[in-house]
Each structure stands twice: as structure tokens, then as C-alpha cells.
Design an enzyme around this catalytic site. Structure first.
Site, mmCIF file in Angstrom:
data_model
loop_
_atom_site.group_PDB
_atom_site.id
_atom_site.type_symbol
_atom_site.label_atom_id
_atom_site.label_comp_id
_atom_site.label_asym_id
_atom_site.label_seq_id
_atom_site.Cartn_x
_atom_site.Cartn_y
_atom_site.Cartn_z
ATOM 1 N N CYS A 134 0.838 -1.198 0.000
ATOM 2 C CA CYS A 134 0.000 0.000 0.000
ATOM 3 C C CYS A 134 0.879 1.257 0.000
ATOM 4 O O CYS A 134 1.493 1.577 -1.011
ATOM 5 C CB CYS A 134 -0.969 -0.048 1.178
ATOM 6 S SG CYS A 134 -2.386 1.080 1.023
ATOM 7 N N HIS B 69 -3.380 -5.746 1.051
ATOM 8 C CA HIS B 69 -2.669 -5.993 2.309
ATOM 9 C C HIS B 69 -2.589 -7.494 2.616
ATOM 10 O O HIS B 69 -3.515 -8.066 3.202
ATOM 11 C CB HIS B 69 -3.395 -5.296 3.467
ATOM 12 C CG HIS B 69 -3.245 -3.817 3.474
ATOM 13 N ND1 HIS B 69 -2.310 -3.171 4.241
ATOM 14 C CD2 HIS B 69 -3.907 -2.847 2.793
ATOM 15 C CE1 HIS B 69 -2.402 -1.862 4.059
ATOM 16 N NE2 HIS B 69 -3.364 -1.644 3.177
ATOM 17 N N GLU C 264 -0.788 -8.918 4.909
ATOM 18 C CA GLU C 264 -0.685 -9.126 6.356
ATOM 19 C C GLU C 264 -2.045 -9.176 7.034
ATOM 20 O O GLU C 264 -2.167 -9.659 8.161
ATOM 21 C CB GLU C 264 0.194 -8.036 6.987
ATOM 22 C CG GLU C 264 -0.462 -6.695 7.242
ATOM 23 C CD GLU C 264 -0.588 -5.818 6.003
ATOM 24 O OE1 GLU C 264 -0.969 -4.634 6.149
ATOM 25 O OE2 GLU C 264 -0.318 -6.308 4.882
#
Length: 217
Positions: free
Chosen positions: A86, A194, A196
Site C-alpha cells: 500500500c 494488504h 498481512e
């Protein structure tokens, strides 16, 4: 293995990345404050999401001058694995480690939603745990994720296999449905979604865990 996680004033996904790497994969991590220059002992580096330096001027425009990124450039040029998520992707384009620019979303709205992606891993170091053409789902959360580049350069990137993640349903107007790019060496990956945030079934899926697990060999 120890992974460095760069922290700028305004980063807000650094702890999420640490949780995914340590809690899900058992890796060691080290936070790298933006003024640091010591990358010794690190085997990979992650630029997390957030709003580095408040996103003043434009996303990543101030962060590109951080001392830690001078060393990161050398690390990447030596073949070290670098992941920009990002805001981290935005920083990588501002640095010139990846081509193009990330601009305001097509409808000028902040997007926070799941995104279906098609993976075209090629030689990208970070995507070797996925199959060619595989569909995965990762969350997005950005206001400036619209990838833009000269049409001729986009065609060249596609010919060289550097467009490695595409939106199945383009949410932000990115040229070529680009969600993620790798460099010519395959060791640097920038993506707007994302990974994660997709490492635990309780948070909606584990498609992102395989990306981070690529560090395990």
C-alpha cells in the site's frame, strides 16, 4: 531469519506486519525507524502501509528521502527481498525502484473492502507459493491506489512479466487492472492489497500468508 519493517511517522500497519511475520510464521522482525541506516543482519525488508509523513505533497513523496531508504536501495540492488504494501508500494514508485505512479482512485473515494486478484507470479520472489492464474482474495484500504504509467511502458512491463497481480474487478481505475508489480530482478514487489491482513481465518482468510511465507524458502 530476521525481517526489517520500516517505520515512518504516520505508518500504521507496521505492527500488523510484525504480527503476521512473528505470530503466524515464527520469523524474527526488527523495526527500522526512518532515520536509521543500519540494515545489517536483515534478510528481507518490508515497507508497510499507512500515511508516511502524513501523505503531505503526495503519498510517498517525502518518505523517499528518508535515510533508511538510501540503504534500502542498495539492499534491493544487491538482490535483497523487498516488499512494499500500500503506502510502501507508493514509496517504491517514488524512489524509482518500481515504475509508474499511484494516484487518486477513479471515483475519488477511499476504498476499504476485499479484492479478488489474479496472480501471475513469473519470477517474482514473493509469489512463488502461488500458481499461474490463481485467484486469491486480499483486502484493500487506500485512497490513492490507481496505478498509472505510459501505455507503452505498461505494454513493456506486461511483456517482461512484471505485472504480477491484477484486480479481477478493478476497484480504483488502475491501468491494466494492475494491483502489484515486481522489478526486473523479481526481488522487489509492490502491491496495494494488504497480505498481512489475510493471515488468519478469523480475519477472513489466509491467502496473504503464503506471500509472506515465501521467505521461508
Amino acid at each position: 531469519m530476521t525481517v526489517g519493517i520500516v517505520v515512518f511517522p504516520g505508518s500504521n500497519c507496521d505492527r500488523d506486519v510484525r504480527w503476521a511475520l512473528e505470530g503466524c510464521l515464527g520469523l524474527q522482525t526488527r523495526f527500522l525507524w526512518h532515520e536509521e541506516r543500519d540494515l545489517s543482519g536483515l534478510e528481507a525488508v518490508v515497507l508497510p502501509g499507512g500515511f508516511s509523513y502524513g501523505d503531505y505533497l503526495r503519498c510517498g513523496a517525502i518518505a523517499r528521502f528518508a535515510p533508511v531508504l538510501e540503504e534500502l536501495r542498495h539492499f534491493a540492488e544487491r538482490g535483497g527481498p523487498v516488499l512494499g504494501i500500500c503506502n510502501g508500494f507508493q514509496v517504491l514508485t517514488e524512489m524509482g525502484l518500481l515504475p509508474g505512479a499511484l494516484t487518486r482512485n477513479e471515483r475519488l473515494h477511499f476504498l476499504c473492502e476485499p479484492a479478488d486478484l489474479q496472480v501471475e507470479p513469473g519470477s517474482c520472489r514473493w509469489l512463488q507459493n502461488y500458481g499461474e492464474g490463481e485467484r486469491i482474495a486480499l483486502p484493500i484500504a487506500h485512497g490513492e491506489g490507481r496505478f498509472q504509467v505510459d501505455p507503452e511502458q505498461l505494454a513493456a512491463l506486461e511483456d517482461r512479466g512484471q505485472v504480477v497481480l491484477r484486480y479481477a474487478a478493478n476497484p480504483n481505475g488502475s491501468m491494466g487492472d494492475v494491483a502489484g508489480l515486481t522489478n526486473a530482478g523479481g526481488n522487489v514487489l509492490g502491491l496495494m492489497p494488504h497480505p498481512e491482513r489475510a493471515c488468519d481465518p478469523l480475519t477472513g482468510g489466509t491467502d496473504g500468508q503464503r506471500m509472506l511465507a515465501s521467505l521461508l524458502g
